[in-house]
Design an enzyme around this catalytic site. Structure first.
Site: not given
Length: 178
Positions: A41, A44, A48, A105, A131
């Site tokens: 998502c 995520c 990263r 999100c 999300c």
């Protein structure tokens, strides 16, 4: 204890371990995405980016760890990335634990126009998941909750490393009898 962490920050091995751990977590994320087909998502993707910040901190510190400039630059980038990653992952957990129409999100990442990571590296930074959806868990914790744990550990580590920089050099033992 602070002497140990100061010695760790002035050696290349510690910085290399930081960079390696961040890359290992990135590769794990790619395995989840492409091996297990769990789509990331937006949160995520932002997590990263924070992990890449930790990788770059490790590389900067690795360049010349005995130089206070590179060491502090690496420490501040690492601390900033770990704190930002922690805040993002806490928000991600909030989306999962409190799903509601007003608590969601975005579906598109909001990168600056000068740094469109989702356009440059779509295989890493292009989201397609939700999300609030929990698609994986281990020991009763979702992936986002594990990311919180990881960023808490990184944040505590960087705080200790930063405090250790103000510790004086190795202590000399006094000899009473020669």
């Amino acid at each position: 204890m602070l002497n140990y962490f100061k010695d760790l920050s002035t050696s290349r091995g510690g910085w290399l371990l930081l960079a390696f751990s961040a890359i290992a977590l990135e590769l794990t994320a790619l395995y989840f995405q492409y091996g297990m087909e769990l789509q990331p998502c937006v949160m995520c993707v932002y997590e990263r980016v924070a992990l890449f910040g930790l990788f770059f901190a490790g590389i900067i510190g690795f360049i010349y760890p005995r130089s206070w400039f590179f060491r502090f630059l690496g420490l501040f980038i690492g601390l900033g990335s770990s704190v930002k990653g922690l805040l993002i992952s806490l928000k991600h957990v909030d989306y999962q634990l409190n799903p509601a129409p007003w608590n969601q999100c975005s579906y598109l990442p909001e990168f600056p126009q000068t740094l469109p990571l989702d356009k440059w590296f779509p295989f890493l930074f292009s989201p397609s998941g939700s999300c609030s959806e929990i698609t994986w868990s281990f020991l009763g914790l979702s992936m986002a909750q594990w990311i919180v744990v990881i960023f808490v550990i990184y944040t505590l580590l960087f705080i200790i490393l930063l405090l250790s920089q103000f510790k004086s050099g190795k202590q000399r033992h006094r000899r009473l009898f020669h």
